[in-house]
Design a protein around this motif. Sequence first.
Motif, PDB file in Angstrom:
ATOM      1  N   HIS A  47      63.140  -0.145  18.442  1.00  0.00           N
ATOM      2  CA  HIS A  47      64.547  -0.384  18.172  1.00  0.00           C
ATOM      3  C   HIS A  47      65.151   0.882  17.561  1.00  0.00           C
ATOM      4  O   HIS A  47      64.463   1.615  16.846  1.00  0.00           O
ATOM      5  CB  HIS A  47      64.755  -1.538  17.185  1.00  0.00           C
ATOM      6  CG  HIS A  47      64.000  -2.772  17.533  1.00  0.00           C
ATOM      7  ND1 HIS A  47      62.752  -3.045  16.998  1.00  0.00           N
ATOM      8  CD2 HIS A  47      64.293  -3.803  18.354  1.00  0.00           C
ATOM      9  CE1 HIS A  47      62.322  -4.198  17.469  1.00  0.00           C
ATOM     10  NE2 HIS A  47      63.226  -4.668  18.305  1.00  0.00           N
ATOM     11  N   GLU A  48      66.414   1.112  17.810  1.00  0.00           N
ATOM     12  CA  GLU A  48      67.065   2.295  17.252  1.00  0.00           C
ATOM     13  C   GLU A  48      67.074   2.252  15.732  1.00  0.00           C
ATOM     14  O   GLU A  48      66.941   3.282  15.070  1.00  0.00           O
ATOM     15  CB  GLU A  48      68.496   2.414  17.801  1.00  0.00           C
ATOM     16  CG  GLU A  48      69.153   3.728  17.462  1.00  0.00           C
ATOM     17  CD  GLU A  48      70.414   3.979  18.271  1.00  0.00           C
ATOM     18  OE1 GLU A  48      71.180   4.883  17.880  1.00  0.00           O
ATOM     19  OE2 GLU A  48      70.622   3.288  19.282  1.00  0.00           O
ATOM     20  N   TYR A  49      67.216   1.044  15.156  1.00  0.00           N
ATOM     21  CA  TYR A  49      67.271   0.959  13.700  1.00  0.00           C
ATOM     22  C   TYR A  49      65.931   1.267  13.039  1.00  0.00           C
ATOM     23  O   TYR A  49      65.858   1.487  11.823  1.00  0.00           O
ATOM     24  CB  TYR A  49      67.784  -0.408  13.237  1.00  0.00           C
ATOM     25  CG  TYR A  49      66.967  -1.608  13.665  1.00  0.00           C
ATOM     26  CD1 TYR A  49      65.709  -1.864  13.136  1.00  0.00           C
ATOM     27  CD2 TYR A  49      67.476  -2.513  14.593  1.00  0.00           C
ATOM     28  CE1 TYR A  49      64.979  -2.964  13.515  1.00  0.00           C
ATOM     29  CE2 TYR A  49      66.742  -3.625  14.981  1.00  0.00           C
ATOM     30  CZ  TYR A  49      65.493  -3.846  14.437  1.00  0.00           C
ATOM     31  OH  TYR A  49      64.763  -4.951  14.813  1.00  0.00           O
ATOM     32  N   ASP A  50      64.843   1.322  13.820  1.00  0.00           N
ATOM     33  CA  ASP A  50      63.527   1.632  13.251  1.00  0.00           C
ATOM     34  C   ASP A  50      63.422   3.076  12.772  1.00  0.00           C
ATOM     35  O   ASP A  50      62.456   3.433  12.096  1.00  0.00           O
ATOM     36  CB  ASP A  50      62.427   1.376  14.274  1.00  0.00           C
ATOM     37  CG  ASP A  50      62.203  -0.112  14.523  1.00  0.00           C
ATOM     38  OD1 ASP A  50      62.535  -0.905  13.621  1.00  0.00           O
ATOM     39  OD2 ASP A  50      61.712  -0.468  15.610  1.00  0.00           O
ATOM     40  N   THR A  51      64.388   3.915  13.115  1.00  0.00           N
ATOM     41  CA  THR A  51      64.349   5.313  12.691  1.00  0.00           C
ATOM     42  C   THR A  51      64.649   5.480  11.210  1.00  0.00           C
ATOM     43  O   THR A  51      64.428   6.551  10.652  1.00  0.00           O
ATOM     44  CB  THR A  51      65.353   6.155  13.490  1.00  0.00           C
ATOM     45  OG1 THR A  51      66.678   5.653  13.250  1.00  0.00           O
ATOM     46  CG2 THR A  51      65.057   6.117  14.968  1.00  0.00           C
ATOM     47  N   ARG A 295      64.181 -13.956  16.587  1.00  0.00           N
ATOM     48  CA  ARG A 295      64.743 -12.753  17.220  1.00  0.00           C
ATOM     49  C   ARG A 295      65.161 -11.794  16.116  1.00  0.00           C
ATOM     50  O   ARG A 295      65.902 -12.172  15.210  1.00  0.00           O
ATOM     51  CB  ARG A 295      65.940 -13.150  18.079  1.00  0.00           C
ATOM     52  CG  ARG A 295      66.508 -12.010  18.924  1.00  0.00           C
ATOM     53  CD  ARG A 295      65.626 -11.720  20.125  1.00  0.00           C
ATOM     54  NE  ARG A 295      66.326 -10.867  21.079  1.00  0.00           N
ATOM     55  CZ  ARG A 295      66.308  -9.526  21.027  1.00  0.00           C
ATOM     56  NH1 ARG A 295      65.634  -8.904  20.073  1.00  0.00           N
ATOM     57  NH2 ARG A 295      66.950  -8.817  21.933  1.00  0.00           N
ATOM     58  N   ASN A 296      64.673 -10.553  16.161  1.00  0.00           N
ATOM     59  CA  ASN A 296      64.922  -9.629  15.068  1.00  0.00           C
ATOM     60  C   ASN A 296      65.996  -8.581  15.353  1.00  0.00           C
ATOM     61  O   ASN A 296      66.121  -7.591  14.623  1.00  0.00           O
ATOM     62  CB  ASN A 296      63.620  -8.947  14.635  1.00  0.00           C
ATOM     63  CG  ASN A 296      62.956  -8.173  15.771  1.00  0.00           C
ATOM     64  OD1 ASN A 296      63.614  -7.643  16.658  1.00  0.00           O
ATOM     65  ND2 ASN A 296      61.626  -8.106  15.734  1.00  0.00           N
ATOM     66  N   ASN A 302      71.839  -4.626  15.940  1.00  0.00           N
ATOM     67  CA  ASN A 302      71.628  -4.607  14.495  1.00  0.00           C
ATOM     68  C   ASN A 302      70.364  -5.376  14.125  1.00  0.00           C
ATOM     69  O   ASN A 302      70.031  -6.393  14.740  1.00  0.00           O
ATOM     70  CB  ASN A 302      72.832  -5.228  13.776  1.00  0.00           C
ATOM     71  CG  ASN A 302      74.117  -4.476  14.066  1.00  0.00           C
ATOM     72  OD1 ASN A 302      74.176  -3.266  13.929  1.00  0.00           O
ATOM     73  ND2 ASN A 302      75.143  -5.201  14.497  1.00  0.00           N
ATOM     74  N   LYS A 303      69.699  -4.905  13.106  1.00  0.00           N
ATOM     75  CA  LYS A 303      68.463  -5.537  12.660  1.00  0.00           C
ATOM     76  C   LYS A 303      68.743  -6.895  12.033  1.00  0.00           C
ATOM     77  O   LYS A 303      69.699  -7.066  11.277  1.00  0.00           O
ATOM     78  CB  LYS A 303      67.751  -4.647  11.647  1.00  0.00           C
ATOM     79  CG  LYS A 303      66.417  -5.189  11.158  1.00  0.00           C
ATOM     80  CD  LYS A 303      65.755  -4.219  10.201  1.00  0.00           C
ATOM     81  CE  LYS A 303      64.395  -4.734   9.740  1.00  0.00           C
ATOM     82  NZ  LYS A 303      63.732  -3.775   8.819  1.00  0.00           N
ATOM     83  N   GLY A 369      60.702  -7.416  20.011  1.00  0.00           N
ATOM     84  CA  GLY A 369      62.022  -7.927  19.680  1.00  0.00           C
ATOM     85  C   GLY A 369      62.002  -9.256  18.951  1.00  0.00           C
ATOM     86  O   GLY A 369      63.060  -9.814  18.635  1.00  0.00           O
ATOM     87  N   TYR A 370      60.798  -9.790  18.709  1.00  0.00           N
ATOM     88  CA  TYR A 370      60.642 -11.008  17.918  1.00  0.00           C
ATOM     89  C   TYR A 370      59.768 -10.689  16.702  1.00  0.00           C
ATOM     90  O   TYR A 370      58.895  -9.820  16.761  1.00  0.00           O
ATOM     91  CB  TYR A 370      59.974 -12.115  18.738  1.00  0.00           C
ATOM     92  CG  TYR A 370      60.765 -12.576  19.930  1.00  0.00           C
ATOM     93  CD1 TYR A 370      61.789 -13.509  19.803  1.00  0.00           C
ATOM     94  CD2 TYR A 370      60.498 -12.068  21.207  1.00  0.00           C
ATOM     95  CE1 TYR A 370      62.517 -13.937  20.904  1.00  0.00           C
ATOM     96  CE2 TYR A 370      61.222 -12.478  22.311  1.00  0.00           C
ATOM     97  CZ  TYR A 370      62.230 -13.423  22.153  1.00  0.00           C
ATOM     98  OH  TYR A 370      62.949 -13.831  23.250  1.00  0.00           O
ATOM     99  N   SER A 371      60.007 -11.413  15.615  1.00  0.00           N
ATOM    100  CA  SER A 371      59.183 -11.252  14.413  1.00  0.00           C
ATOM    101  C   SER A 371      58.484 -12.561  14.090  1.00  0.00           C
ATOM    102  O   SER A 371      59.043 -13.651  14.289  1.00  0.00           O
ATOM    103  CB  SER A 371      60.033 -10.803  13.224  1.00  0.00           C
ATOM    104  OG  SER A 371      60.405  -9.448  13.337  1.00  0.00           O
ATOM    105  N   LEU A 372      57.280 -12.435  13.578  1.00  0.00           N
ATOM    106  CA  LEU A 372      56.445 -13.578  13.215  1.00  0.00           C
ATOM    107  C   LEU A 372      56.417 -13.736  11.706  1.00  0.00           C
ATOM    108  O   LEU A 372      56.322 -12.749  10.964  1.00  0.00           O
ATOM    109  CB  LEU A 372      55.019 -13.354  13.720  1.00  0.00           C
ATOM    110  CG  LEU A 372      53.961 -14.353  13.258  1.00  0.00           C
ATOM    111  CD1 LEU A 372      54.124 -15.680  14.000  1.00  0.00           C
ATOM    112  CD2 LEU A 372      52.549 -13.784  13.466  1.00  0.00           C
ATOM    113  N   ILE A 373      56.488 -14.997  11.251  1.00  0.00           N
ATOM    114  CA  ILE A 373      56.320 -15.321   9.838  1.00  0.00           C
ATOM    115  C   ILE A 373      55.189 -16.332   9.706  1.00  0.00           C
ATOM    116  O   ILE A 373      55.147 -17.318  10.437  1.00  0.00           O
ATOM    117  CB  ILE A 373      57.587 -15.941   9.223  1.00  0.00           C
ATOM    118  CG1 ILE A 373      58.802 -15.021   9.397  1.00  0.00           C
ATOM    119  CG2 ILE A 373      57.375 -16.266   7.749  1.00  0.00           C
ATOM    120  CD1 ILE A 373      60.112 -15.689   9.031  1.00  0.00           C
ATOM    121  N   ILE A 374      54.293 -16.080   8.777  1.00  0.00           N
ATOM    122  CA  ILE A 374      53.324 -17.082   8.343  1.00  0.00           C
ATOM    123  C   ILE A 374      53.519 -17.236   6.845  1.00  0.00           C
ATOM    124  O   ILE A 374      53.459 -16.244   6.104  1.00  0.00           O
ATOM    125  CB  ILE A 374      51.880 -16.666   8.660  1.00  0.00           C
ATOM    126  CG1 ILE A 374      51.678 -16.578  10.178  1.00  0.00           C
ATOM    127  CG2 ILE A 374      50.887 -17.643   8.059  1.00  0.00           C
ATOM    128  CD1 ILE A 374      50.307 -16.092  10.587  1.00  0.00           C
TER     129      ILE A 374
END
Length: 403
Positions: A47-51, A295-296, A302-303, A369-374
């Motif tokens: 993602h661009e915001y990862d910079t 979805r992140n 945008n993040k 593009g997806y994030s996991l939560i445990i």
Amino acid sequence: MNKTSIVALVAVPLLMLSCIKAEQANTECDIEAVSLHFESPTGIFYHEYDTMQTVISSETDIVFIVRSYANVHSVPLTLRVTEGASIFMLTEDGDETPFQNGSEVDFSDERVCRFHVVSEDKAWSRNYSIKIEHDTPSEGNLTFDFEDYYLDPSGKFYMWSAPEVFTDGVWKNGNPGFKISRSLAKPMEYPSTPVAGGGPDGSACLKLETCDTGPFGKLAGMRIASGSMFNGVFDVSNAIKNALKATQFGSPFEHKPVQMRVWLRYERAEDYWNKAGQTMEGVWDEPDAYVVLYRNEDAEGNKIQLDGNDVLSSPHIVALGRLPHYYNEDGTDKLSDAPIHGVTSEWQEFTIPVEYRDEIDAEVLANRGYSLIIGFASSWQGAHFMGAIGSKLLIDNIQLFCE
């Protein structure tokens, strides 16, 4: 009044202001944000915001994740530091040279680059490390426990290593926030602690306990601290001002989870407190355990980062698996007068299915593009500072199964 007197009257305040200014040199020496510069960011990052990363006050080790093929031999780097602070880059021999923002840094071979930040008043300093890691495909199924634990640098509370698929390889919990309210507590008196040999197979397990936060917690309107464990970020600098916002959930994930299996034990305490510290008759405390996929990134790029306000209610959630609880018609939690989750004081293996609300986009999934939560908690309403002091949830041998 003569001219000499007027000049003297003007000079005195100016001299005082000069002294005040000298005395007010900034004592902070933090890196607040780190930016990496590439002509085509999405050819390097997912993602661009990862910079860019905002750095919370408790973190000193900063890690960026790039695509497996990315060239990071010469990367322009910018560090935003607290006002007036100076930045020095440390060599392998321990020497330091002034660092100029925009300078190119060699991050190849996952080299760790170290920086020394000195406050404006020169009395304080902090060391930071910055590293770029290349993403490697992870196995879809995950198996992990809580055997790798250690004391934090202050020696006050325990921390746990997490699977590499988590952003920084460290489980997060509320122990750093508990330290603010109960600074004299011993490590085993914190809400999240290890139990050596306490697991169903005789290995170490995790104990989450709902604890009294003492006079400071009462004053802040946070009378209890539920034991917790999750993957993400805990911003301790924001823990008192906005505890829900301080808890940021999730790590980018490239697989589709379908169920979680976990061994659980629960010892329920009797007196259930509401946020005001009043005992609620006939209300039972319950533990929590859940898996979330969300979805992140929004349509504008945008993040999206879920926090304690919407970790289980955000419209960006595409899949959810959770221990059963009672709910109101609008989907909010309803305090129960009888437990229904089935967790008892005996070890049991629970299977928590993950139910999907939306179809998964395969291309988005492949590009993280997806994030996991445990997540786990000893009191399921603990985020709202409600629960029974003394409730204990023991956890071990987690398995996450993916398609």
